[in-house]
Structures are given as C-alpha cells and as structure tokens.
Design a protein around this motif. Structure first.
Motif, PDB file in Angstrom:
ATOM      1  N   GLY A   8     -39.619-103.073 -10.062  1.00  0.00           N
ATOM      2  CA  GLY A   8     -38.367-102.330  -9.967  1.00  0.00           C
ATOM      3  C   GLY A   8     -37.507-102.797  -8.823  1.00  0.00           C
ATOM      4  N   THR A   9     -36.626-101.911  -8.376  1.00  0.00           N
ATOM      5  CA  THR A   9     -35.657-102.282  -7.340  1.00  0.00           C
ATOM      6  C   THR A   9     -35.754-101.426  -6.082  1.00  0.00           C
ATOM      7  OG1 THR A   9     -34.021-100.803  -8.355  1.00  0.00           O
ATOM      8  CG2 THR A   9     -33.997-103.112  -9.057  1.00  0.00           C
ATOM      9  N   THR A  10     -36.690-100.470  -6.042  1.00  0.00           N
ATOM     10  CA  THR A  10     -36.835 -99.606  -4.872  1.00  0.00           C
ATOM     11  C   THR A  10     -37.862-100.200  -3.911  1.00  0.00           C
ATOM     12  OG1 THR A  10     -36.345 -97.658  -6.215  1.00  0.00           O
ATOM     13  CG2 THR A  10     -37.381 -97.276  -4.085  1.00  0.00           C
ATOM     14  N   PRO A  11     -37.534-100.324  -2.627  1.00  0.00           N
ATOM     15  CA  PRO A  11     -38.489-100.908  -1.675  1.00  0.00           C
ATOM     16  C   PRO A  11     -39.780-100.092  -1.602  1.00  0.00           C
ATOM     17  CG  PRO A  11     -36.303-100.734  -0.698  1.00  0.00           C
ATOM     18  CD  PRO A  11     -36.254 -99.967  -1.975  1.00  0.00           C
ATOM     19  N   TYR A  12     -40.900-100.806  -1.526  1.00  0.00           N
ATOM     20  CA  TYR A  12     -42.209-100.200  -1.288  1.00  0.00           C
ATOM     21  C   TYR A  12     -42.635-100.643   0.100  1.00  0.00           C
ATOM     22  CZ  TYR A  12     -47.255 -99.265  -1.792  1.00  0.00           C
ATOM     23  OH  TYR A  12     -48.553 -98.817  -1.608  1.00  0.00           O
ATOM     24  N   LEU A  13     -42.705 -99.691   1.036  1.00  0.00           N
ATOM     25  CA  LEU A  13     -42.927-100.017   2.443  1.00  0.00           C
ATOM     26  C   LEU A  13     -44.400 -99.920   2.813  1.00  0.00           C
ATOM     27  CD1 LEU A  13     -39.987 -98.087   4.169  1.00  0.00           C
ATOM     28  CD2 LEU A  13     -39.963-100.343   3.057  1.00  0.00           C
ATOM     29  N   CYS A  14     -44.802-100.815   3.696  1.00  0.00           N
ATOM     30  CA  CYS A  14     -46.127-100.768   4.302  1.00  0.00           C
ATOM     31  C   CYS A  14     -45.931-100.774   5.816  1.00  0.00           C
ATOM     32  CB  CYS A  14     -46.982-101.942   3.837  1.00  0.00           C
ATOM     33  SG  CYS A  14     -46.265-103.552   4.257  1.00  0.00           S
ATOM     34  N   ALA A  15     -46.992-100.961   6.554  1.00  0.00           N
ATOM     35  CA  ALA A  15     -46.899-100.911   8.014  1.00  0.00           C
ATOM     36  C   ALA A  15     -46.824-102.307   8.630  1.00  0.00           C
ATOM     37  CB  ALA A  15     -48.090-100.154   8.591  1.00  0.00           C
ATOM     38  N   SER A  16     -46.398-103.289   7.833  1.00  0.00           N
ATOM     39  CA  SER A  16     -46.311-104.661   8.307  1.00  0.00           C
ATOM     40  C   SER A  16     -44.971-104.935   8.974  1.00  0.00           C
ATOM     41  CB  SER A  16     -46.503-105.637   7.139  1.00  0.00           C
ATOM     42  OG  SER A  16     -46.204-106.962   7.525  1.00  0.00           O
ATOM     43  N   ALA A  17     -44.985-105.822   9.964  1.00  0.00           N
ATOM     44  CA  ALA A  17     -43.742-106.215  10.634  1.00  0.00           C
ATOM     45  C   ALA A  17     -42.961-107.237   9.818  1.00  0.00           C
ATOM     46  CB  ALA A  17     -44.063-106.794  12.010  1.00  0.00           C
ATOM     47  N   ASP A  18     -43.583-107.811   8.795  1.00  0.00           N
ATOM     48  CA  ASP A  18     -42.919-108.826   7.982  1.00  0.00           C
ATOM     49  C   ASP A  18     -41.878-108.196   7.058  1.00  0.00           C
ATOM     50  OD1 ASP A  18     -44.562-110.737   9.123  1.00  0.00           O
ATOM     51  OD2 ASP A  18     -46.047-110.628   7.510  1.00  0.00           O
ATOM     52  N   ASN A  19     -40.764-108.885   6.862  1.00  0.00           N
ATOM     53  CA  ASN A  19     -39.768-108.512   5.859  1.00  0.00           C
ATOM     54  C   ASN A  19     -39.290-107.074   6.017  1.00  0.00           C
ATOM     55  OD1 ASN A  19     -38.123-109.292   3.694  1.00  0.00           O
ATOM     56  ND2 ASN A  19     -39.509-108.367   2.202  1.00  0.00           N
ATOM     57  N   ASN A  20     -39.116-106.645   7.258  1.00  0.00           N
ATOM     58  CA  ASN A  20     -38.625-105.296   7.547  1.00  0.00           C
ATOM     59  C   ASN A  20     -39.505-104.214   6.916  1.00  0.00           C
ATOM     60  OD1 ASN A  20     -36.469-103.967   9.055  1.00  0.00           O
ATOM     61  ND2 ASN A  20     -35.785-103.143   7.096  1.00  0.00           N
ATOM     62  N   ALA A  21     -40.808-104.483   6.867  1.00  0.00           N
ATOM     63  CA  ALA A  21     -41.825-103.555   6.356  1.00  0.00           C
ATOM     64  C   ALA A  21     -41.824-103.423   4.833  1.00  0.00           C
ATOM     65  CB  ALA A  21     -41.716-102.180   6.992  1.00  0.00           C
ATOM     66  N   VAL A  22     -40.992-104.193   4.137  1.00  0.00           N
ATOM     67  CA  VAL A  22     -40.945-104.121   2.673  1.00  0.00           C
ATOM     68  C   VAL A  22     -42.021-105.042   2.092  1.00  0.00           C
ATOM     69  CG1 VAL A  22     -39.563-104.492   0.601  1.00  0.00           C
ATOM     70  CG2 VAL A  22     -38.486-103.595   2.676  1.00  0.00           C
ATOM     71  N   SER A  23     -42.963-104.441   1.365  1.00  0.00           N
ATOM     72  CA  SER A  23     -44.040-105.207   0.740  1.00  0.00           C
ATOM     73  C   SER A  23     -43.603-105.791  -0.594  1.00  0.00           C
ATOM     74  CB  SER A  23     -45.265-104.310   0.537  1.00  0.00           C
ATOM     75  OG  SER A  23     -46.270-104.973  -0.196  1.00  0.00           O
ATOM     76  N   THR A  24     -42.907-104.978  -1.405  1.00  0.00           N
ATOM     77  CA  THR A  24     -42.408-105.407  -2.703  1.00  0.00           C
ATOM     78  C   THR A  24     -41.373-104.389  -3.158  1.00  0.00           C
ATOM     79  OG1 THR A  24     -43.060-106.026  -4.966  1.00  0.00           O
ATOM     80  CG2 THR A  24     -44.220-104.162  -3.969  1.00  0.00           C
ATOM     81  N   TYR A  25     -40.861-104.576  -4.352  1.00  0.00           N
ATOM     82  CA  TYR A  25     -39.915-103.625  -4.950  1.00  0.00           C
ATOM     83  C   TYR A  25     -40.508-103.107  -6.246  1.00  0.00           C
ATOM     84  CZ  TYR A  25     -36.546-105.364  -1.559  1.00  0.00           C
ATOM     85  OH  TYR A  25     -35.915-105.699  -0.393  1.00  0.00           O
ATOM     86  N   ILE A  26     -40.474-101.784  -6.433  1.00  0.00           N
ATOM     87  CA  ILE A  26     -41.194-101.197  -7.555  1.00  0.00           C
ATOM     88  C   ILE A  26     -40.355-100.156  -8.290  1.00  0.00           C
ATOM     89  CG2 ILE A  26     -43.410-101.559  -6.418  1.00  0.00           C
ATOM     90  CD1 ILE A  26     -43.474 -98.505  -5.852  1.00  0.00           C
ATOM     91  N   ALA A  27     -40.843 -99.814  -9.492  1.00  0.00           N
ATOM     92  CA  ALA A  27     -40.381 -98.640 -10.232  1.00  0.00           C
ATOM     93  C   ALA A  27     -41.541 -97.651 -10.234  1.00  0.00           C
ATOM     94  CB  ALA A  27     -40.000 -99.025 -11.661  1.00  0.00           C
ATOM     95  N   TYR A  28     -41.240 -96.378  -9.948  1.00  0.00           N
ATOM     96  CA  TYR A  28     -42.305 -95.379  -9.864  1.00  0.00           C
ATOM     97  C   TYR A  28     -41.680 -93.997 -10.032  1.00  0.00           C
ATOM     98  CZ  TYR A  28     -47.044 -93.940  -8.489  1.00  0.00           C
ATOM     99  OH  TYR A  28     -48.319 -93.438  -8.500  1.00  0.00           O
ATOM    100  N   ASP A  29     -42.536 -92.998 -10.054  1.00  0.00           N
ATOM    101  CA  ASP A  29     -42.099 -91.610 -10.186  1.00  0.00           C
ATOM    102  C   ASP A  29     -41.147 -91.246  -9.043  1.00  0.00           C
ATOM    103  OD1 ASP A  29     -41.820 -88.861 -10.345  1.00  0.00           O
ATOM    104  OD2 ASP A  29     -43.923 -88.477 -10.770  1.00  0.00           O
ATOM    105  N   LYS A  30     -39.943 -90.800  -9.368  1.00  0.00           N
ATOM    106  CA  LYS A  30     -38.934 -90.490  -8.367  1.00  0.00           C
ATOM    107  C   LYS A  30     -39.355 -89.334  -7.449  1.00  0.00           C
ATOM    108  CE  LYS A  30     -35.780 -93.466  -9.697  1.00  0.00           C
ATOM    109  NZ  LYS A  30     -35.360 -94.608  -8.831  1.00  0.00           N
ATOM    110  N   GLN A  31     -40.317 -88.538  -7.855  1.00  0.00           N
ATOM    111  CA  GLN A  31     -40.782 -87.445  -7.007  1.00  0.00           C
ATOM    112  C   GLN A  31     -41.439 -87.954  -5.726  1.00  0.00           C
ATOM    113  OE1 GLN A  31     -43.349 -84.817  -9.228  1.00  0.00           O
ATOM    114  NE2 GLN A  31     -41.692 -84.094 -10.551  1.00  0.00           N
ATOM    115  N   HIS A  32     -41.850 -89.213  -5.723  1.00  0.00           N
ATOM    116  CA  HIS A  32     -42.527 -89.788  -4.564  1.00  0.00           C
ATOM    117  C   HIS A  32     -41.586 -90.585  -3.668  1.00  0.00           C
ATOM    118  CE1 HIS A  32     -46.663 -88.811  -5.886  1.00  0.00           C
ATOM    119  NE2 HIS A  32     -46.158 -88.965  -7.101  1.00  0.00           N
TER     120      HIS A  32
END
Length: 215
Positions: free
Chosen positions: A61-85
């Motif tokens: 998808g197109t929504t950033p999925y964040l982790c605790a990494s310093a790389d890429n401004n903490a963005v691990s990938t972009y995903i589609a998922y339940d909007k409630q989360h």
C-alpha cells in the motif's frame, strides 16, 4: 541530473539564498534565551498502536509502516491494512526501544506499542518547528535512554527539554526560521553540484567536446 533538478524545484529547495531574517536568526542564535520545559507541557504523549511485522505484506500500500530503525526516517515499508490501526501523523515519533526520534508528516502504522507519538500542543504544527523540536528531544534526552533502559510513556512524563523562548514562552517562530536557514545551508552544495554537472554535460558541450563523458 534532470530528475534531481526537477525534485529540487518541485520541493522548493532550489533557492538556497538566505533571507535577511534567516541570516539574523543564525547570527543571534548564540545569544538566544533558552528555558526548560516538561515534555508533557509541549506535547500530548501517547503510545502508538501496534501491528506485528509478520502480519503485514511489505509494499502492499501507500501508508508508511514505522519501526524503531534510524534508516529511512523509521519507515520500514508502505502497506495497506485495517484503518483502525492507523496513527495520526504530523507528529514527533519516538522508537520506544531504540530512542530513534523522527518527524512523521503523514499518518502511519507502527510495529510496536512501546513507540511514542508526540503531538504538539497550543501551537501551529508545522513541519519545520517539529523538526526543530524532534532534534531538541533527541539531543536533550538521548543520554538517558538505551536498549537497556528504554523510554516509556511513564518515564517521559518527568523529562524536560530546553527551547528558545520569547516572553518566557517557546519561540516557535524562531524555530521555523532556523530550520529554514539550515535547510538552505545543507542543500546549497547539492544545488551547486547539480548546476555544475548540468552545465558540464549539457547537449551543447557533449556535441562539441570529445572529452565529455556521460555520468
């Protein structure tokens, strides 16, 4: 070079000339008045929602999925998922276990509920003033937190950061101006490099010089 030049123009980064206001802000910074504030006086602090990495499909998808990494401004990938989360962006984001501090412009998903979301109180939430504040949080608290002693919502309630002030209140206007000046100072060498290469490898030069080689 063409793509990079187009990006600089589209993002408004092509102009690196400091305004009189920006020059003055840089000169006056050493004499600026600072004051300590509790983090919770400046921000509303909340834990992020959590989606385990095993439950996502990377690049779905197109929504950033964040982790605790310093790389890429903490963005691990972009995903589609339940909007409630989804968590609301335009905020400062702290990786709870790593103390990676970033500014997140857009709404996002998070990989861990230990991560913290800081939404600015009582001030216009611009990208520039939050970039400044994110730096203050990082520099002001990084000596306290590590893998062995990670930050938490409970701990940050007692933490303080130092900010420039005007009339005893955070001076968000000077933060904005300083970040604008810093952007120009950082990007200046890139713009000069692009301009130089564009001239060096322009079609006219390539047609008239046997020594010119493509990048």
């Amino acid at each position: 070079m063409s793509k990079l030049n187009s990006y600089l123009v589209a993002t408004g980064l092509k102009d690196y000339t400091l305004t009189a206001k920006e020059q003055k802000a840089l000169i006056d910074f050493e004499q600026a008045e600072f004051k300590e504030f509790k983090v919770t006086d400046i921000f509303d602090v909340n834990n992020s929602k959590s989606i385990l990495s095993r439950d996502i499909i990377a690049d779905s998808g197109t929504t950033p999925y964040l982790c605790a990494s310093a790389d890429n401004n903490a963005v691990s990938t972009y995903i589609a998922y339940d909007k409630q989360h989804i968590d609301t962006g335009n905020c400062v984001f702290i990786g709870g276990k790593t103390f990676v501090v970033t500014y997140q412009e857009h709404d996002f998903y998070s990989n861990d509920s230990h991560n913290l979301i800081l939404h600015l109180k009582d001030a216009e939430k611009s990208k520039s003033n939050q970039l400044y504040l994110a730096t203050c949080v990082k520099k002001g608290l990084s000596h306290k937190y590590s893998w062995g002693d990670s930050i938490s919502n409970r701990k940050i309630q007692k933490d303080i950061i130092s900010l420039p002030v005007k009339n005893e209140q955070p001076d968000y206007a000077i933060m904005e101006t300083l970040i604008s000046a810093m952007k120009k100072l950082v990007i200046k060498d890139v713009i000069l490099y692009v301009n130089n290469k564009t001239q060096q490898y322009s079609p006219n030069i390539l047609n008239n010089s046997s020594e010119a080689r493509p990048l």
